[in-house]
Design an enzyme around this catalytic site. Sequence first.
Site, PDB file in Angstrom:
ATOM      1  N   ASP A  44       0.796  -1.235   0.000  1.00  0.00           N
ATOM      2  CA  ASP A  44       0.000   0.000   0.000  1.00  0.00           C
ATOM      3  C   ASP A  44       0.825   1.280   0.000  1.00  0.00           C
ATOM      4  O   ASP A  44       0.301   2.355   0.279  1.00  0.00           O
ATOM      5  CB  ASP A  44      -0.940  -0.005   1.209  1.00  0.00           C
ATOM      6  N   GLU A  45       2.096   1.187  -0.355  1.00  0.00           N
ATOM      7  CA  GLU A  45       2.927   2.386  -0.287  1.00  0.00           C
ATOM      8  C   GLU A  45       4.092   2.272  -1.263  1.00  0.00           C
ATOM      9  O   GLU A  45       4.649   1.200  -1.464  1.00  0.00           O
ATOM     10  CB  GLU A  45       3.460   2.552   1.145  1.00  0.00           C
TER      11      GLU A  45
END
Length: 346
Positions: free
Chosen positions: A94-95
């Site tokens: 997610d990053e």
Amino acid sequence: MDAFYASVAELDNPELRGKAIAVGGGGDRGVVSAASYEARKFGVKSAMSNVLAKKKCPHLIFVKSDFARYKELSAKIREIFYEYTDLVEPLSLDEAYLDVTENKKGNPSANDIAREIRQRIYDETGLRASAGISINKFIAKVASDINKPNGQKTVHPEEVIKFLEELPVNKFYGVGKVTAAKMYNLGIFVGNDLKKKSLEELVTLFGKSGTHYYNIVRGIHNSAVKPNRIRKSLAAERTFSENISSEIFMIEKLDKIADELERRMLKNDTKGKTITLKIKYSDFTQQTRSKTKTYFMQKKKDFFPVVKELLFQDKLVNSVRLLGISFGNLNTEIKEPVWVQLKFDF
């Protein structure tokens, strides 16, 4: 991504929207993997035990993890990134860091690119994202948390020093609770306090990290965005429904964990020289025991004897709630030259 795991649960189960939810098993033995912003208002956060999370938020709703779904959405999001630049360094599902100095859209504004990417993510997945934009990875990472959720923060070159001088030290990426507490005791509360310390003082106080702190508070961080991040470890672990106090039972559990680790090693075509046994006791204290061999290992038959040796290396101090095995010193870190003896006809 904003509360990625929890947001995916809300996306797939609209009735959960606006409610306090935690991702992870709801049993008393488990821990919270992620929490929605509604749950965070009550102090629920990742790595917190389920028991404590329920005490803080009695109406907390637990949902199970769905990593296949997370990976599916993460892949879609990265496809969007690659439409703008090939310099994408994923940190997790997610990053990621993106270098858009030269981008495929020919857009000179990183701020506009970030806004456009965030909108694309929402339009194509239904998920919200936040962004930090600045001159290097460290400042961009710090900035990405400023206007969460669903926002972005740009720190322009001429604003960098002032931004860092006013930033609380606990907001500096890489400064955890223990280090922050040590800094508070030294009268270091914001970046400007940290900046007053000389390089020699910081190295004396924080070791090698002192040089890092000295540089970052001055806006110096020269790490490039690395599209192909090198894996440095591979692990498998398991939390048990009941505490274990017998080494015999632990061997049985470790045997299954080793099967999983071997499967992951083979799948990733990875080998390692350093094997580490992780033991988390019932009082949540943690211990690791490691051994490095002179050769690379991948198969269970080769590394499991080392695991058993590490287990019996020292006495257990309490009953055990979690066991894990990890590989370090991987063949992905250093590509050693292969020397071949040439044959000549005489």
